[in-house]
Write an enzyme that holds these catalytic residues in place. Structure first.
Site, short mmCIF file in Angstrom:
data_model
loop_
_atom_site.label_atom_id
_atom_site.label_comp_id
_atom_site.label_asym_id
_atom_site.label_seq_id
_atom_site.Cartn_x
_atom_site.Cartn_y
_atom_site.Cartn_z
N ASP A 154 7.24 -6.20 -5.95
CA ASP A 154 5.47 -6.78 -5.67
C ASP A 154 6.35 -8.47 -6.71
O ASP A 154 7.23 -7.83 -7.77
CB ASP A 154 4.81 -6.63 -6.25
CG ASP A 154 3.53 -7.87 -6.75
OD1 ASP A 154 3.09 -8.34 -5.17
OD2 ASP A 154 2.54 -7.75 -6.86
N ASP A 160 3.95 -11.17 -8.48
CA ASP A 160 3.00 -11.19 -9.42
C ASP A 160 2.39 -10.38 -10.10
O ASP A 160 2.12 -8.93 -10.04
CB ASP A 160 1.86 -11.77 -8.67
CG ASP A 160 2.00 -13.28 -8.25
OD1 ASP A 160 2.94 -13.89 -9.19
OD2 ASP A 160 1.72 -13.74 -7.38
#
Length: 259
Positions: free
Chosen positions: A26, A28
Site C-alpha cells: 500500500d 499512504d
C-alpha cells in the site's frame, strides 16, 4: 525506453523473470508516514479545506471527494510545483528505506508492486524523489495527470462488484488478476509466496485471498491490524504486525533462510 512504467506486458523487465516472491505495498501510511492527500492539502494558502468541502465526503466515495478537492485547489491557484513539492516532502514510514535497501539487494528473489487508492501522480512523484521507482514492476492506483490548465485531474481506477470496498477500487480483484496474469507470463510458474504490506481497512479484502504460505503485514495499531485481530479466523495467511520496516526485513530474512 523505461521498462518500469505502467505498460503492456510485452515490455521486458530488467530483473530476472523468475523471482520467487511477490511483495505488494500500500502507499499512504505504509510506504509514506501520512496520507498523501492530507499532505497536499497543506499546499493551500490556508493549509486546510473549507468545511463545506470537508463535509461533502460520502462513505465509500473517497475518490470522488478527492476529485473535488483537486478542483478546489486549482481554483485557489495552487500550482503543479506546489503540489509536487508537498508530495516530495512527505517522510517515509520508519524503517521503510531499510526495507527498500534489503529488497534491492535481493532483487533476484522479490518482485514488487504498489496497490494503492492514492493516485499515480503522487506515488510516482514520491518514489522518483526517493530513488526507488525502479524497484516496482507495477503500480496499481487511480490515474491522475495535469491537464492543459494545470489542474490535476483524478479518475477512478476501475469498477467492480465487491460490496466491501470503495466503488473505485477493490484491491482483491487487482491482486487476483495480477497473480493470474503473472503466472501466465512466467510460463505457468506461480510465486512461491505473496507478501502484502498495508495499514488501512481497504487492505483487508486483498489479505483474505492470501494462502497459508503467504503473509499479511498489517501496520500495528492501524485499522488493518485492528480488523485482522477481530476477524483472524477468516484468514488463511500468516499475520505479522509491524511498527518499522526493519520488522518486515527481519521476517523476510527468516523466510529466505527456510529455503
Amino acid at each position: 525506453l523505461n521498462c518500469f512504467q505502467q505498460s503492456p506486458s510485452n515490455q521486458t523487465h530488467a530483473a530476472p523473470q523468475q523471482q520467487r516472491f511477490l511483495v505488494l505495498f500500500d502507499f499512504d501510511e505504509t510506504i509514506i508516514n501520512e496520507s498523501s492527500d492530507d499532505a497536499v492539502v497543506r499546499a493551500l494558502p490556508g493549509q486546510t479545506l473549507p468545511d463545506w468541502l470537508k463535509n461533502s465526503y460520502r462513505e465509500g466515495h473517497y475518490n470522488e471527494h478527492m476529485q473535488k478537492v483537486l478542483v478546489y485547489m486549482a481554483d485557489q491557484g495552487v500550482s503543479k510545483e506546489s503540489i509536487q513539492s508537498a508530495v516530495e516532502k512527505i517522510p517515509p514510514t520508519p524503517g521503510l528505506v531499510n526495507l527498500f535497501q534489503y529488497l534491492q539487494s535481493h532483487q533476484q528473489d522479490f518482485e514488487l508492486a504498489v496497490v494503492s487508492d492514492a493516485n499515480m501522480y503522487f506515488i510516482e512523484t514520491w518514489l522518483e524523489r526517493a530513488g526507488v521507482r525502479h524497484l516496482f514492476r507495477k503500480i496499481f492506483t487511480n490515474p491522475a495527470s495535469f491537464d492543459a490548465n494545470g489542474r490535476l485531474v483524478l479518475l477512478p481506477f476501475h469498477s467492480h462488484s465487491c460490496s466491501c470496498c470503495p466503488d473505485n477500487m477493490c484491491k482483491q480483484v487487482i491482486l487476483r488478476e495480477y497473480l493470474t496474469n503473472r503466472q501466465k507470463e512466467r510460463g505457468g510458474v506461480p510465486f512461491q509466496r505473496v507478501f502484502y504490506i498495508g495499514d488501512g481497512a481497504n487492505d483487508i479484502c486483498p489479505s483474505l485471498s492470501l494462502g497459508p504460505r503467504d503473509t499479511a503485514f498489517p501496520r500495528r495499531d492501524f485499522p488493518m491490524h485492528r480488523l485482522l485481530q477481530s476477524q483472524a479466523a477468516m484468514f488463511k495467511a500468516n499475520i505479522a504486525p509491524w511498527v518499522s520496516g526493519e520488522d518486515i526485513v527481519d521476517c523476510l530474512k527468516k523466510i529466505m533462510e527456510e529455503r
